[in-house]
Design a protein around this motif. Structure first.
Motif, PDB file in Angstrom:
ATOM      1  N   VAL A 140      63.164  35.024 -17.458  1.00  0.00           N
ATOM      2  CA  VAL A 140      63.169  33.608 -17.111  1.00  0.00           C
ATOM      3  C   VAL A 140      61.786  32.998 -17.283  1.00  0.00           C
ATOM      4  N   LEU A 141      60.753  33.720 -16.841  1.00  0.00           N
ATOM      5  CA  LEU A 141      59.367  33.275 -16.991  1.00  0.00           C
ATOM      6  C   LEU A 141      58.525  34.462 -17.441  1.00  0.00           C
ATOM      7  N   PRO A 142      57.617  34.248 -18.379  1.00  0.00           N
ATOM      8  CA  PRO A 142      56.776  35.366 -18.824  1.00  0.00           C
ATOM      9  C   PRO A 142      55.648  35.636 -17.832  1.00  0.00           C
ATOM     10  N   ALA A 143      55.076  36.821 -17.916  1.00  0.00           N
ATOM     11  CA  ALA A 143      53.848  37.099 -17.174  1.00  0.00           C
ATOM     12  C   ALA A 143      52.798  36.084 -17.600  1.00  0.00           C
ATOM     13  N   GLY A 144      51.967  35.670 -16.659  1.00  0.00           N
ATOM     14  CA  GLY A 144      50.952  34.663 -16.969  1.00  0.00           C
ATOM     15  C   GLY A 144      51.360  33.263 -16.603  1.00  0.00           C
ATOM     16  N   SER A 145      52.590  33.086 -16.111  1.00  0.00           N
ATOM     17  CA  SER A 145      53.051  31.753 -15.715  1.00  0.00           C
ATOM     18  C   SER A 145      52.477  31.372 -14.357  1.00  0.00           C
ATOM     19  N   LEU A 146      52.158  30.099 -14.223  1.00  0.00           N
ATOM     20  CA  LEU A 146      51.692  29.577 -12.941  1.00  0.00           C
ATOM     21  C   LEU A 146      52.857  29.477 -11.977  1.00  0.00           C
ATOM     22  N   VAL A 147      52.649  29.906 -10.742  1.00  0.00           N
ATOM     23  CA  VAL A 147      53.679  29.768  -9.714  1.00  0.00           C
ATOM     24  C   VAL A 147      53.584  28.374  -9.120  1.00  0.00           C
ATOM     25  N   HIS A 148      54.595  27.548  -9.369  1.00  0.00           N
ATOM     26  CA  HIS A 148      54.672  26.218  -8.779  1.00  0.00           C
ATOM     27  C   HIS A 148      55.954  26.144  -7.951  1.00  0.00           C
ATOM     28  N   PRO A 149      56.261  25.007  -7.336  1.00  0.00           N
ATOM     29  CA  PRO A 149      57.452  24.959  -6.475  1.00  0.00           C
ATOM     30  C   PRO A 149      58.740  25.383  -7.162  1.00  0.00           C
ATOM     31  N   GLY A 150      58.902  25.055  -8.448  1.00  0.00           N
ATOM     32  CA  GLY A 150      60.100  25.481  -9.165  1.00  0.00           C
ATOM     33  C   GLY A 150      60.166  26.984  -9.335  1.00  0.00           C
ATOM     34  N   THR A 151      58.998  27.611  -9.543  1.00  0.00           N
ATOM     35  CA  THR A 151      58.958  29.074  -9.639  1.00  0.00           C
ATOM     36  C   THR A 151      59.411  29.704  -8.336  1.00  0.00           C
ATOM     37  N   ILE A 152      58.954  29.144  -7.228  1.00  0.00           N
ATOM     38  CA  ILE A 152      59.328  29.680  -5.922  1.00  0.00           C
ATOM     39  C   ILE A 152      60.833  29.532  -5.706  1.00  0.00           C
ATOM     40  N   ALA A 153      61.414  28.436  -6.198  1.00  0.00           N
ATOM     41  CA  ALA A 153      62.863  28.274  -6.117  1.00  0.00           C
ATOM     42  C   ALA A 153      63.573  29.395  -6.883  1.00  0.00           C
ATOM     43  N   LEU A 154      63.040  29.749  -8.054  1.00  0.00           N
ATOM     44  CA  LEU A 154      63.628  30.842  -8.833  1.00  0.00           C
ATOM     45  C   LEU A 154      63.513  32.174  -8.089  1.00  0.00           C
ATOM     46  N   LEU A 155      62.329  32.436  -7.540  1.00  0.00           N
ATOM     47  CA  LEU A 155      62.139  33.690  -6.806  1.00  0.00           C
ATOM     48  C   LEU A 155      63.122  33.794  -5.647  1.00  0.00           C
ATOM     49  N   ALA A 156      63.289  32.689  -4.926  1.00  0.00           N
ATOM     50  CA  ALA A 156      64.224  32.689  -3.795  1.00  0.00           C
ATOM     51  C   ALA A 156      65.659  32.868  -4.270  1.00  0.00           C
ATOM     52  N   THR A 157      65.994  32.248  -5.405  1.00  0.00           N
ATOM     53  CA  THR A 157      67.341  32.373  -5.967  1.00  0.00           C
ATOM     54  C   THR A 157      67.705  33.834  -6.214  1.00  0.00           C
ATOM     55  N   PHE A 158      66.736  34.610  -6.679  1.00  0.00           N
ATOM     56  CA  PHE A 158      66.996  36.009  -7.005  1.00  0.00           C
ATOM     57  C   PHE A 158      66.696  36.954  -5.857  1.00  0.00           C
ATOM     58  N   GLY A 159      66.402  36.414  -4.695  1.00  0.00           N
ATOM     59  CA  GLY A 159      66.253  37.247  -3.509  1.00  0.00           C
ATOM     60  C   GLY A 159      64.905  37.909  -3.342  1.00  0.00           C
ATOM     61  N   TYR A 160      63.889  37.438  -4.095  1.00  0.00           N
ATOM     62  CA  TYR A 160      62.567  38.038  -3.951  1.00  0.00           C
ATOM     63  C   TYR A 160      61.958  37.639  -2.604  1.00  0.00           C
ATOM     64  N   GLU A 161      61.437  38.617  -1.900  1.00  0.00           N
ATOM     65  CA  GLU A 161      60.639  38.333  -0.716  1.00  0.00           C
ATOM     66  C   GLU A 161      59.150  38.437  -1.014  1.00  0.00           C
ATOM     67  N   GLN A 162      58.823  39.253  -2.035  1.00  0.00           N
ATOM     68  CA  GLN A 162      57.450  39.400  -2.490  1.00  0.00           C
ATOM     69  C   GLN A 162      57.411  39.262  -4.002  1.00  0.00           C
ATOM     70  N   VAL A 163      56.244  38.918  -4.513  1.00  0.00           N
ATOM     71  CA  VAL A 163      56.088  38.764  -5.952  1.00  0.00           C
ATOM     72  C   VAL A 163      54.728  39.327  -6.349  1.00  0.00           C
ATOM     73  N   GLU A 164      54.675  39.960  -7.527  1.00  0.00           N
ATOM     74  CA  GLU A 164      53.417  40.521  -8.011  1.00  0.00           C
ATOM     75  C   GLU A 164      52.654  39.453  -8.788  1.00  0.00           C
ATOM     76  N   VAL A 165      51.457  39.160  -8.322  1.00  0.00           N
ATOM     77  CA  VAL A 165      50.625  38.121  -8.934  1.00  0.00           C
ATOM     78  C   VAL A 165      49.239  38.690  -9.230  1.00  0.00           C
ATOM     79  N   ALA A 166      48.502  37.974 -10.079  1.00  0.00           N
ATOM     80  CA  ALA A 166      47.129  38.373 -10.365  1.00  0.00           C
ATOM     81  C   ALA A 166      46.268  38.184  -9.125  1.00  0.00           C
ATOM     82  N   LYS A 167      45.364  39.109  -8.903  1.00  0.00           N
ATOM     83  CA  LYS A 167      44.399  38.921  -7.835  1.00  0.00           C
ATOM     84  C   LYS A 167      43.529  37.709  -8.136  1.00  0.00           C
ATOM     85  N   LEU A 168      43.008  37.097  -7.089  1.00  0.00           N
ATOM     86  CA  LEU A 168      42.097  35.977  -7.270  1.00  0.00           C
ATOM     87  C   LEU A 168      40.674  36.503  -7.417  1.00  0.00           C
TER      88      LEU A 168
END
Length: 425
Positions: A164-192
């Motif tokens: 649905v989204l490639p690695a390197g995509s910015l997490v914005h509100p729509g991304t969070i909606a997708l994560l919630a849709t698929f039941g994700y409670e955690q997500v792997e992101v780049a360290k700051l």
């Protein structure tokens, strides 16, 4: 002896910085904390969306073939045999000239293959039992329906296993909606990354200090910290360095043990007190460039030591701001594995004359209203007012002429949530 510097183009400078960016690793975080972060892995659909055939409207689920021949002169009637809302599943199988009252999002009942929107119906007398008592509601329609009409089919949005989204995509509100849709409670992101900020110069006072003869307040440090916060990146402020090489070396060495990169302001020119070139030399850092064919900020310097960037930005506020947006911000995003690292770029009509010619590419702080762009006021490299008033940068190519109102010019829009994957200017 004064150092001779050979300017390179802005595009070449951007290319060199991007080529040296290393990744900072990844971490798992709760999705509610993930806004503004960068996906470290692709987002894969965990199931079909929708996961069942459903109604996109409030209305009635019917068999399409039962609506054949319906018209204004020949209204076809249906008997309502059940009533369901979103989240409910009907236990009825829709038969001939039967319908189930259905709400938006509800699963299509067995036997039905079309949905009649509520506003497409007309209430009619209900059916009667053997004793003549009305027991079921009814409605009529005046048009035929095709199988699949007004139905959201299983998997029509996303399919199980789809990227649905490639690695390197910015997490914005729509991304969070997708994560919630698929039941994700955690997500792997780049360290700051942790970024050090060091403003150099004995003339600098902290923002709360009273002005003194020959002194100015340090505006660049807080400005860069805010530019980093706009990216969600942490910063660590180091005490303004005096113009003594040993003191500056000590501070820079400390910063490089504590930070993923260091941004300095001032000290990169060729004056007697501009010591950063000597710092880079003593550190054994590789200087990617030390002059760019741009105004303001031609003395912008970028070096790399042990995989850590040292961004030497101009001490002039406007030049410092521009250098960060052109070079530091994209590099930090690349370190986080971002797909779109460059600022958003567009074109607009120049709203007023800009007669000053320059052999270098000029970046003018500006106000952009969606169609027209105009300089934001006083625009020398030491200007602060135009940074505060502006929301864009006009890009004027170098040459021997100025520009007139009505000319189409390139525009950079700093700070947009998502930028471009291509440097176009």
């Amino acid at each position: 002896m004064v150092e001779v510097r050979t300017p390179i183009s802005v595009s070449e400078a951007v290319k060199r910085v991007q080529a040296g960016a290393g990744r900072v690793g990844s971490e798992l975080i709760p999705i509610e904390e993930s806004y503004g972060r960068i996906l470290a892995k692709p987002l894969i659909a965990a199931h079909d969306v929708p996961s069942f055939d459903r109604s996109p409207y409030d209305g009635f689920a019917i068999r399409a073939k039962d609506s054949a021949g319906a018209s204004g002169a020949n209204r076809v009637s249906f008997e309502v045999v059940d009533h369901i809302g979103a989240g409910a599943v009907s236990g009825k199988k829709v038969g001939k000239h039967q319908a189930v009252r259905i709400m938006t999002g509800a699963q299509l009942p067995q036997g039905a293959d079309a949905v009649v929107m509520l506003e497409q119906t007309q209430e009619a007398a209900g059916s009667a039992d053997a004793e003549g008592a009305e027991v079921r509601a009814a409605f009529t329609i005046r048009k035929p329906f095709e199988a699949g009409e007004n139905v959201s089919f299983r998997g029509e949005d996303m399919r199980l296993g789809e990227e649905v989204l490639p690695a390197g995509s910015l997490v914005h509100p729509g991304t969070i909606a997708l994560l919630a849709t698929f039941g994700y409670e955690q997500v792997e992101v780049a360290k700051l990354p942790v970024v050090g900020i060091l403003a150099t110069g004995t003339e600098l006072l902290e923002p709360g200090s009273a002005l003194q003869p020959g002194k100015i307040r340090n505006s660049n440090g807080p400005m860069i910290a805010a530019q980093l916060r706009r990216m969600g990146v942490q910063s660590r402020m180091y005490a303004a360095a005096v113009d003594r090489l040993d003191d500056m070396m000590e501070t820079v060495r400390q910063a490089l043990t504590e930070c993923d990169c260091l941004i300095t302001t001032g000290g990169v020119s060729v004056g007697d007190f501009d010591l950063l070139p000597a710092v880079y030399e003593q550190l054994g850092a590789t200087v990617l460039f030390n002059k760019v064919a741009m105004r303001p900020g031609s003395v912008t310097t970028v070096a790399v030591r042990d995989g850590r960037y040292l961004f030497g930005l101009s001490g002039n506020p406007s030049a410092c701001y521009t250098g960060f947006e052109l070079f530091a911000r994209p590099a930090l995003l690349r370190m986080m594995g971002a797909e779109r690292v460059y600022p958003m770029q567009t074109q607009a009509v120049l709203g007023e004359d800009f007669g000053k010619a320059n052999p270098f590419t000029r970046f003018v702080r500006a106000v952009y209203d969606g169609q027209t762009v105009r300089p934001a006021g006083f625009n020398k490299s030491n200007a602060v007012s135009s940074i505060g008033r502006g929301n864009a940068l006009i890009v004027l190519p170098g040459g021997s002429r100025g520009f007139k109102a009505g000319d189409t010019v390139d525009v950079i829009l700093p700070g947009m949530e998502e930028g471009s994957s291509v440097w176009k200017l």
